[in-house]
Design a protein around this motif. Structure first.
Motif, short mmCIF file in Angstrom:
data_model
loop_
_atom_site.label_atom_id
_atom_site.label_comp_id
_atom_site.label_asym_id
_atom_site.label_seq_id
_atom_site.Cartn_x
_atom_site.Cartn_y
_atom_site.Cartn_z
N GLY A 101 25.15 41.82 50.35
CA GLY A 101 24.86 40.18 50.66
C GLY A 101 25.17 39.41 49.69
O GLY A 101 26.46 39.76 48.99
N GLU A 102 24.67 37.98 49.36
CA GLU A 102 25.40 37.48 48.62
C GLU A 102 25.24 38.02 46.80
O GLU A 102 24.37 38.99 46.87
CB GLU A 102 24.44 36.72 48.34
N LEU B 97 32.13 28.51 47.07
CA LEU B 97 32.69 28.33 45.57
C LEU B 97 34.13 27.77 45.77
O LEU B 97 34.25 26.52 45.63
CB LEU B 97 32.34 28.84 44.44
N TRP B 98 35.25 28.62 46.11
CA TRP B 98 36.17 28.11 46.29
C TRP B 98 36.62 26.83 47.25
O TRP B 98 37.02 26.05 47.30
CB TRP B 98 36.75 29.65 46.85
N ASP B 99 35.51 26.69 48.76
CA ASP B 99 35.82 25.66 49.86
C ASP B 99 35.12 24.38 48.67
O ASP B 99 35.90 23.79 49.25
CB ASP B 99 35.03 26.49 50.49
N HIS B 100 33.84 24.28 47.89
CA HIS B 100 33.75 23.38 47.44
C HIS B 100 34.96 23.24 46.29
O HIS B 100 34.74 21.61 46.50
CB HIS B 100 32.45 24.07 46.69
N ILE B 101 35.58 23.77 45.62
CA ILE B 101 36.43 23.04 45.06
C ILE B 101 37.44 22.66 45.18
O ILE B 101 38.38 21.72 45.06
CB ILE B 101 36.98 24.57 43.86
N ILE C 131 28.90 34.00 48.60
CA ILE C 131 28.61 32.86 47.22
C ILE C 131 30.15 32.43 46.92
O ILE C 131 30.86 31.09 46.75
CB ILE C 131 28.04 32.94 46.45
N ALA C 132 30.98 33.19 46.28
CA ALA C 132 32.37 33.14 45.81
C ALA C 132 33.50 32.28 47.09
O ALA C 132 34.52 31.39 46.56
CB ALA C 132 33.20 34.44 45.05
N ASN C 133 33.14 32.53 48.02
CA ASN C 133 34.44 31.81 49.58
C ASN C 133 33.14 30.20 49.41
O ASN C 133 33.81 29.94 49.44
CB ASN C 133 34.02 32.26 50.32
N CYS D 71 22.81 26.36 44.13
CA CYS D 71 22.51 27.94 44.56
C CYS D 71 22.37 28.31 43.42
O CYS D 71 22.24 28.75 42.34
CB CYS D 71 24.40 28.35 44.22
N HIS D 72 20.90 28.70 43.52
CA HIS D 72 19.77 29.03 42.41
C HIS D 72 19.63 31.03 42.67
O HIS D 72 18.70 31.14 41.99
CB HIS D 72 18.16 28.58 42.39
N THR D 73 20.25 31.02 43.85
CA THR D 73 20.08 32.58 43.74
C THR D 73 21.04 33.98 43.09
O THR D 73 21.44 34.75 43.30
CB THR D 73 19.66 33.35 45.13
#
Length: 299
Positions: free
Chosen positions: A91-92, A285-289, A281-283, A120-122
């Motif tokens: 999962g995440e 973060l990538w979209d956020h950047i 989560i990595a994806n 993103c607390h988890t």
């Protein structure tokens, strides 16, 4: 030609990489006889000899070399699929490994990450600092999920998001030079003066940036320490313009940019492996950047 199995391909690759059947068997935790039989069956199914067994050690035939090049891409796809399956099962992600390189302004890097991880607390952020060749080496050795640094954009294993450019300026403190600080200073003039350089955190350093060969050196861990050393007239060196803009304006540091010391423009990017799957989560973060990148490029 009959179908071959993935297990046979794995045995074939292991023999090539280890240089023999016994070593391949140990690597795969299988018996010598099992590996030998798998290779024999593979050759029989293909109808070609992959190994020349006439010498002291087995060696690839021309057909074997060609087949192995193709087999490596298949093995790479299999490993990526296995990794992706593990990520789906988990999962995440519980944590992400991010590296800030020395070319990244600390405030910009932390602001970019905090804007994401605050919501993103988890997922734990595992944040590290590396210099020069260290960030990319960690990424290529699967010790980081993302880096904020510069990369070799010709490396097909990487994908990136442009975050703008930063200039590195050769500077000295007033009174450091025994001659006038002009734009025509030569390496020969600087060779007798101490140069402050940053330690490369790469395990196998490949690059030697801005170094005057034969000059005495003072080595530090990061740019803030290098700035302090240069400000105190202990050495000269290159510093990022974003760090010393006020120092240059107020005369605490002097630029010696010129024909022989032109400085350099560094393209800052967020980079990750193109040839590896990434979790949700990595994806995100990538979209956020990617969404924040246009604002960073304007700075």
């Amino acid at each position: 030609m009959q179908n071959f199995t993935l297990q046979e391909i794995q045995c074939f690759d292991a023999v090539v990489r280890e240089g023999g059947f016994q070593a391949a068997a140990a690597l795969l935790n299988r018996s010598h006889a099992a590996v030998f039989a798998a290779i024999a069956k593979l050759e029989d199914n293909l109808g070609v000899a992959l190994f020349d067994r006439t010498g002291y050690r087995v060696a690839l035939t021309d057909a074997g070399r060609s087949f192995h090049r193709k087999a490596q891409s298949l093995i790479g796809e299999m490993e990526a699929l296995q990794l992706h399956a593990r990520q789906l099962a988990m999962g995440e992600e519980t944590h992400l490994r991010v590296i800030l390189g020395d070319a990244c302004p600390l405030n910009d890097g932390l602001q970019l990450l905090s804007g994401f991880f605050a919501n993103c607390h988890t997922t734990r952020l595992d944040l590290h600092f590396e210099t020069i060749g260290g960030p990319c080496e960690r990424l290529l050795e699967d010790e980081a999920d993302l880096i904020l640094h510069w990369i070799d954009k010709s490396d097909s294993r990487l994908e990136w998001i442009d975050l703008g450019t930063h200039s590195f300026v050769p500077v000295v403190a007033p009174g450091f030079l025994p001659f006038a600080p002009t734009g025509s200073i030569t390496p020969e003039q600087m060779r007798g003066l101490t140069q402050c350089i940053i330690r490369d955190t790469a395990r196998v350093p490949k690059l030697n940036y801005y170094i005057v060969e034969g000059a005495p050196q003072c080595t530090v861990a990061d740019h803030p320490m290098r700035r302090e050393v240069i400000l105190r007239g202990m050495a000269w060196g290159h510093l990022p313009h974003f760090m010393i803009e006020e120092d240059l304006r107020d005369g605490r540091l002097l630029s010696i940019t010129g024909e022989y010391f032109p400085g350099v423009e560094v393209a800052l990017v967020a980079a990750r492996r193109r040839d590896r799957p990434h979790g949700p989560i990595a994806n995100r973060l990538w979209d956020h950047i990617g969404a924040c990148a246009p604002d960073l490029q304007k700075r």
